[in-house]
Design a protein around this motif. Sequence first.
Motif, PDB file in Angstrom:
ATOM      1  N   PHE A  85       0.835  -1.207   0.000  1.00  0.00           N
ATOM      2  CA  PHE A  85       0.000   0.000   0.000  1.00  0.00           C
ATOM      3  C   PHE A  85       0.862   1.246   0.000  1.00  0.00           C
ATOM      4  O   PHE A  85       1.952   1.270   0.591  1.00  0.00           O
ATOM      5  N   VAL A  86       0.360   2.278  -0.678  1.00  0.00           N
ATOM      6  CA  VAL A  86       0.961   3.601  -0.583  1.00  0.00           C
ATOM      7  C   VAL A  86       0.103   4.397   0.400  1.00  0.00           C
ATOM      8  O   VAL A  86      -1.114   4.494   0.241  1.00  0.00           O
ATOM      9  N   GLY A  87       0.735   4.906   1.452  1.00  0.00           N
ATOM     10  CA  GLY A  87       0.021   5.677   2.453  1.00  0.00           C
ATOM     11  C   GLY A  87      -0.050   7.141   2.052  1.00  0.00           C
ATOM     12  O   GLY A  87       0.900   7.684   1.479  1.00  0.00           O
ATOM     13  N   VAL A  88      -1.177   7.779   2.342  1.00  0.00           N
ATOM     14  CA  VAL A  88      -1.379   9.190   2.001  1.00  0.00           C
ATOM     15  C   VAL A  88      -1.733   9.953   3.270  1.00  0.00           C
ATOM     16  O   VAL A  88      -2.760   9.677   3.897  1.00  0.00           O
ATOM     17  N   ASP A  89      -0.871  10.891   3.640  1.00  0.00           N
ATOM     18  CA  ASP A  89      -1.131  11.760   4.788  1.00  0.00           C
ATOM     19  C   ASP A  89      -1.682  13.087   4.267  1.00  0.00           C
ATOM     20  O   ASP A  89      -1.011  13.784   3.499  1.00  0.00           O
ATOM     21  N   HIS A 135      -9.320   2.710   4.566  1.00  0.00           N
ATOM     22  CA  HIS A 135      -9.222   3.827   5.502  1.00  0.00           C
ATOM     23  C   HIS A 135      -8.777   3.312   6.863  1.00  0.00           C
ATOM     24  O   HIS A 135      -9.283   2.292   7.344  1.00  0.00           O
ATOM     25  N   VAL A 136      -7.829   4.004   7.464  1.00  0.00           N
ATOM     26  CA  VAL A 136      -7.242   3.540   8.723  1.00  0.00           C
ATOM     27  C   VAL A 136      -7.407   4.599   9.804  1.00  0.00           C
ATOM     28  O   VAL A 136      -7.659   5.778   9.531  1.00  0.00           O
ATOM     29  N   ASP A 137      -7.225   4.162  11.044  1.00  0.00           N
ATOM     30  CA  ASP A 137      -7.295   5.057  12.194  1.00  0.00           C
ATOM     31  C   ASP A 137      -6.093   5.998  12.157  1.00  0.00           C
ATOM     32  O   ASP A 137      -4.946   5.543  12.139  1.00  0.00           O
ATOM     33  N   PRO A 138      -6.307   7.326  12.168  1.00  0.00           N
ATOM     34  CA  PRO A 138      -5.182   8.262  12.079  1.00  0.00           C
ATOM     35  C   PRO A 138      -4.494   8.559  13.416  1.00  0.00           C
ATOM     36  O   PRO A 138      -3.544   9.328  13.449  1.00  0.00           O
ATOM     37  N   ALA A 177       2.796   9.219   6.641  1.00  0.00           N
ATOM     38  CA  ALA A 177       2.285   8.463   5.500  1.00  0.00           C
ATOM     39  C   ALA A 177       2.766   7.017   5.530  1.00  0.00           C
ATOM     40  O   ALA A 177       2.019   6.091   5.175  1.00  0.00           O
ATOM     41  N   ARG A 178       3.989   6.795   5.981  1.00  0.00           N
ATOM     42  CA  ARG A 178       4.507   5.425   6.085  1.00  0.00           C
ATOM     43  C   ARG A 178       3.763   4.642   7.165  1.00  0.00           C
ATOM     44  O   ARG A 178       3.502   3.437   7.006  1.00  0.00           O
ATOM     45  N   ASN A 179       3.422   5.302   8.260  1.00  0.00           N
ATOM     46  CA  ASN A 179       2.613   4.641   9.286  1.00  0.00           C
ATOM     47  C   ASN A 179       1.235   4.286   8.747  1.00  0.00           C
ATOM     48  O   ASN A 179       0.690   3.219   9.040  1.00  0.00           O
ATOM     49  N   ILE A 180       0.660   5.182   7.950  1.00  0.00           N
ATOM     50  CA  ILE A 180      -0.655   4.931   7.351  1.00  0.00           C
ATOM     51  C   ILE A 180      -0.576   3.752   6.386  1.00  0.00           C
ATOM     52  O   ILE A 180      -1.470   2.898   6.343  1.00  0.00           O
ATOM     53  N   ALA A 181       0.513   3.683   5.602  1.00  0.00           N
ATOM     54  CA  ALA A 181       0.703   2.559   4.676  1.00  0.00           C
ATOM     55  C   ALA A 181       0.793   1.233   5.429  1.00  0.00           C
ATOM     56  O   ALA A 181       0.179   0.233   5.018  1.00  0.00           O
ATOM     57  N   ALA A 182       1.543   1.222   6.540  1.00  0.00           N
ATOM     58  CA  ALA A 182       1.682   0.001   7.335  1.00  0.00           C
ATOM     59  C   ALA A 182       0.339  -0.428   7.924  1.00  0.00           C
ATOM     60  O   ALA A 182      -0.002  -1.620   7.929  1.00  0.00           O
ATOM     61  N   GLN A 191       3.029  10.963  15.523  1.00  0.00           N
ATOM     62  CA  GLN A 191       3.936  10.837  16.667  1.00  0.00           C
ATOM     63  C   GLN A 191       4.650   9.490  16.702  1.00  0.00           C
ATOM     64  O   GLN A 191       5.599   9.310  17.470  1.00  0.00           O
ATOM     65  N   GLN A 192       4.222   8.561  15.872  1.00  0.00           N
ATOM     66  CA  GLN A 192       4.796   7.218  15.868  1.00  0.00           C
ATOM     67  C   GLN A 192       5.959   7.125  14.891  1.00  0.00           C
ATOM     68  O   GLN A 192       5.894   7.635  13.768  1.00  0.00           O
ATOM     69  N   CYS A 193       7.018   6.471  15.296  1.00  0.00           N
ATOM     70  CA  CYS A 193       8.180   6.262  14.429  1.00  0.00           C
ATOM     71  C   CYS A 193       7.867   5.144  13.445  1.00  0.00           C
ATOM     72  O   CYS A 193       7.497   4.037  13.849  1.00  0.00           O
ATOM     73  N   SER A 194       8.015   5.409  12.164  1.00  0.00           N
ATOM     74  CA  SER A 194       7.726   4.398  11.146  1.00  0.00           C
ATOM     75  C   SER A 194       8.832   3.351  11.054  1.00  0.00           C
ATOM     76  O   SER A 194       8.664   2.340  10.374  1.00  0.00           O
ATOM     77  N   SER A 195       9.944   3.575  11.750  1.00  0.00           N
ATOM     78  CA  SER A 195      11.056   2.628  11.731  1.00  0.00           C
ATOM     79  C   SER A 195      10.968   1.631  12.885  1.00  0.00           C
ATOM     80  O   SER A 195      11.032   0.424  12.665  1.00  0.00           O
ATOM     81  N   CYS A 196      10.776   2.146  14.127  1.00  0.00           N
ATOM     82  CA  CYS A 196      10.767   1.254  15.289  1.00  0.00           C
ATOM     83  C   CYS A 196       9.411   1.160  15.972  1.00  0.00           C
ATOM     84  O   CYS A 196       9.209   0.312  16.842  1.00  0.00           O
ATOM     85  N   GLY A 197       8.485   2.043  15.634  1.00  0.00           N
ATOM     86  CA  GLY A 197       7.156   1.996  16.207  1.00  0.00           C
ATOM     87  C   GLY A 197       6.988   2.752  17.512  1.00  0.00           C
ATOM     88  O   GLY A 197       5.894   2.771  18.087  1.00  0.00           O
ATOM     89  N   HIS A 198       8.045   3.416  17.977  1.00  0.00           N
ATOM     90  CA  HIS A 198       7.972   4.159  19.241  1.00  0.00           C
ATOM     91  C   HIS A 198       7.062   5.376  19.086  1.00  0.00           C
ATOM     92  O   HIS A 198       7.174   6.128  18.120  1.00  0.00           O
ATOM     93  N   VAL A 199       6.145   5.568  20.050  1.00  0.00           N
ATOM     94  CA  VAL A 199       5.206   6.686  20.019  1.00  0.00           C
ATOM     95  C   VAL A 199       5.546   7.657  21.139  1.00  0.00           C
ATOM     96  O   VAL A 199       5.618   7.266  22.312  1.00  0.00           O
ATOM     97  N   ASP A 200       5.783   8.904  20.749  1.00  0.00           N
ATOM     98  CA  ASP A 200       6.098   9.941  21.735  1.00  0.00           C
ATOM     99  C   ASP A 200       5.811  11.296  21.105  1.00  0.00           C
ATOM    100  O   ASP A 200       6.189  11.544  19.956  1.00  0.00           O
TER     101      ASP A 200
END
Length: 296
Positions: free
Chosen positions: A106-110, A236-239, A279-284, A244-253
Amino acid sequence: MERTAAACEAVESGHVRGKVVLTFRADAAQPFDDRCLSWQIDARTVSIWSVAGRLKNLRFTASAEQLKTLSAHRKGESDLLYRDGMWFLIATCDLPDRPVRVPDGFVGVDLGIVNIAATSDGIRRSGKALNAVRHRHRELRRRLQAKGTKSAKRLLKLRRRKEARFAADTNHVIAKQIVTEAERTGQGIALEDLQGIRDRVRLRKPQRVTLHSWSFHQLGAFIGYKAARAGIAVIHVDPAFTSQQCSSCGHVDRKNRLDQACFSCTSCGFAEHADVNAARNIAARGETGWAVSHAA
């Protein structure tokens, strides 16, 4: 006889014994079916029944693509509309649904205001030009409304849909680019579910005008119908916390988001443009949602 005349006067004024009677403008849209309006698409003319008799060989114009769609898929009634000194004939076209192919990722769109749309492949569509146009029109409306003269009101009427047309054209272009790229790569499209965001988000008064003029729903709708024509999956996904979430490690801060444009993970040090990271988080999330909803 006097009672009948009084009733007629009441109908003309729009009320009958306290009940509102529906009235229509003289230039309101007029619906026609195939019995009273016929299309000659090759000749680019139409024939319309009117109260004065049949009006033949009325010319119309359309693009080559619109004529092709009109010829192949027109179905049902057509609406004749008068707007801003011009006549429009709006036809209903029933296009067959294309089967949705299984997406290869998927291509995520922010969706945003500073960047109208940022995709997970790193492309950002700036909203600078659109925001400048909106600001210019807003200031012009404010000055004309304050002036209040006949000429000012005439100018307001002439310009009332100009900003909306510009925004719609911008959204059409962006939507087409996103759908074309997804079709080329065989991917689906993941969008944020932003329904009710205007009620959830609390902003200072100067920022509210910008938020309420944000046409994210229109852009999402344009992406949706263009993707359906191409057989592209849309989810459609939960925004929540995508910014705030890292698309590499998933850490939210909250501290991961340094400012509007900069994202730097406080856990792993990953850095990226904030909108692209979102957008990468949305794609995931799109991939996860598709896998769950289409599990065997």
